[in-house]
Design a protein around this motif. Structure first.
Motif, mmCIF file in Angstrom:
data_model
loop_
_atom_site.group_PDB
_atom_site.id
_atom_site.type_symbol
_atom_site.label_atom_id
_atom_site.label_comp_id
_atom_site.label_asym_id
_atom_site.label_seq_id
_atom_site.Cartn_x
_atom_site.Cartn_y
_atom_site.Cartn_z
ATOM 1 N N THR A 1 17.546 44.358 11.410
ATOM 2 C CA THR A 1 17.941 45.703 11.819
ATOM 3 C C THR A 1 19.271 45.725 12.545
ATOM 4 O OG1 THR A 1 15.623 46.386 11.983
ATOM 5 C CG2 THR A 1 17.231 47.709 13.183
ATOM 6 N N GLN A 2 19.537 44.733 13.386
ATOM 7 C CA GLN A 2 20.777 44.725 14.159
ATOM 8 C C GLN A 2 21.140 43.308 14.547
ATOM 9 O OE1 GLN A 2 20.460 46.461 18.078
ATOM 10 N NE2 GLN A 2 18.432 45.634 18.435
ATOM 11 N N GLY B 1 25.262 45.991 13.093
ATOM 12 C CA GLY B 1 24.232 46.443 12.181
ATOM 13 C C GLY B 1 23.363 45.318 11.652
ATOM 14 N N SER C 1 27.089 44.944 19.929
ATOM 15 C CA SER C 1 26.006 44.960 18.948
ATOM 16 C C SER C 1 26.552 45.436 17.616
ATOM 17 C CB SER C 1 24.865 45.869 19.413
ATOM 18 O OG SER C 1 25.320 47.193 19.584
#
Length: 297
Positions: free
Chosen positions: A20-21, A40, A38
């Motif tokens: 997810t990230q 993706g 952060s």
């Protein structure tokens, strides 16, 4: 945590990349925090070149905020713990992107999580996030459990919960199962039109399914029959992974990932009694990988 002694011109980048990230953390050689960022989804099985660009963009964002020139990347030793890194072809494609770091250490996100959690000591980690994967390392011997990819694995994960929720909502729609409040909500989200669900599912990524998991847990807390059955099934799958990890000789277990906290109360005591908190997160584990890369450079 060990750092690079006497290296004022050295930086250490740790990247924890999941489905997810991804999370990035940059420290100076003496361990001082420079900054964090952060990005993706970072499963390199799907699009390794895009993941590499996203990581580099995150690193540049940290350098920009710290007032450091982007050329500082030539002084950075990088540790990457990335989903999909167990796949040889994915690793090769990712490394072919030739990122401008001084050295690179690449391993799975599970390994980075284990290294952060136990600092190299015996133990097991079980990641339950978008996907699921377990890793036990005892006296240097690795035992991976699960993590074979979204198509055939990721049992108990957010992906699995969300995908099964959609499937079971369609069962309710065509009369194969009882309609519940969760099924109604899921169907309403697509205008109660199965064709819209099919079109969405055709292009949906694992993270898209996983975003439905919090809704399932919310309804499970309200004792919605469908939601409870989904969470109980996920808990059984995760417990089976935990059993194998503990059976491999791991004396303790860390649960990690965005779904782990919500799922833990549903796990049996023989699993939860062995659960311990992590000493540090996976990003710090990736920084330790960067330390090792610096030592070998």
């Amino acid at each position: 945590m060990m750092f690079v002694s006497g290296a004022a011109d050295t930086f250490l980048l740790g990247v924890d990349g999941g489905g997810t990230q991804c999370r990035l953390r940059l420290r100076s050689g003496d361990g001082t925090l420079v900054g964090e960022a952060s990005g993706g989804p970072s499963n390199i099985r799907f699009d390794p070149e895009t993941v590499a660009r996203s990581i580099l963009a995150g690193c540049y964002a940290i350098l920009d905020r710290a007032g450091l020139p982007r050329e500082t990347t030539s002084l950075i030793h990088a540790g990457f713990g990335l989903a999909g890194a167990a796949q040889t072809s994915a690793r090769e494609q990712f490394l072919a992107s030739r990122m401008p770091f001084r050295s690179i250490s690449l391993d799975t996100d599970a390994y980075a999580a284990w290294l952060g959690a136990f600092g190299g000591e015996n133990g097991a980690i079980l990641i339950v996030g978008t996907g699921s994967c377990g890793l036990s390392i005892v006296n240097g011997e690795r035992t991976y459990v699960g993590g074979w990819g979204a198509e055939i694995s990721d049992e108990g994960s957010g992906l699995a919960i969300g995908r099964e929720a959609i499937r079971r909502a369609l069962w309710a729609y065509d009369g194969r199962a009882a309609m519940t409040a969760l099924a109604e909500t899921l169907l309403d989200g697509f205008g109660r039109n199965p064709e819209m669900i099919i079109d969405w599912a055709r292009s949906a990524r694992p993270a898209d399914f996983a975003r439905l998991a919090p809704l399932v847990f919310d309804y499970a807390s309200q004792r919605d029959a469908l939601a409870v059955s989904l969470v109980e099934a996920a808990a059984r799958d995760v417990a089976r992974i935990a059993e194998r990890l503990l059976g491999a000789g791991a004396p303790r277990l860390c649960l990690m990932g965005g779904v782990a906290g919500a799922l833990q109360p549903w796990l049996p005591p023989y699993v939860t009694d062995r659960v311990v908190p992590a000493a540090a997160d996976a990003t710090e584990g990736a920084i330790l990988m960067a330390c090792q890369a610096a030592a070998n450079a």
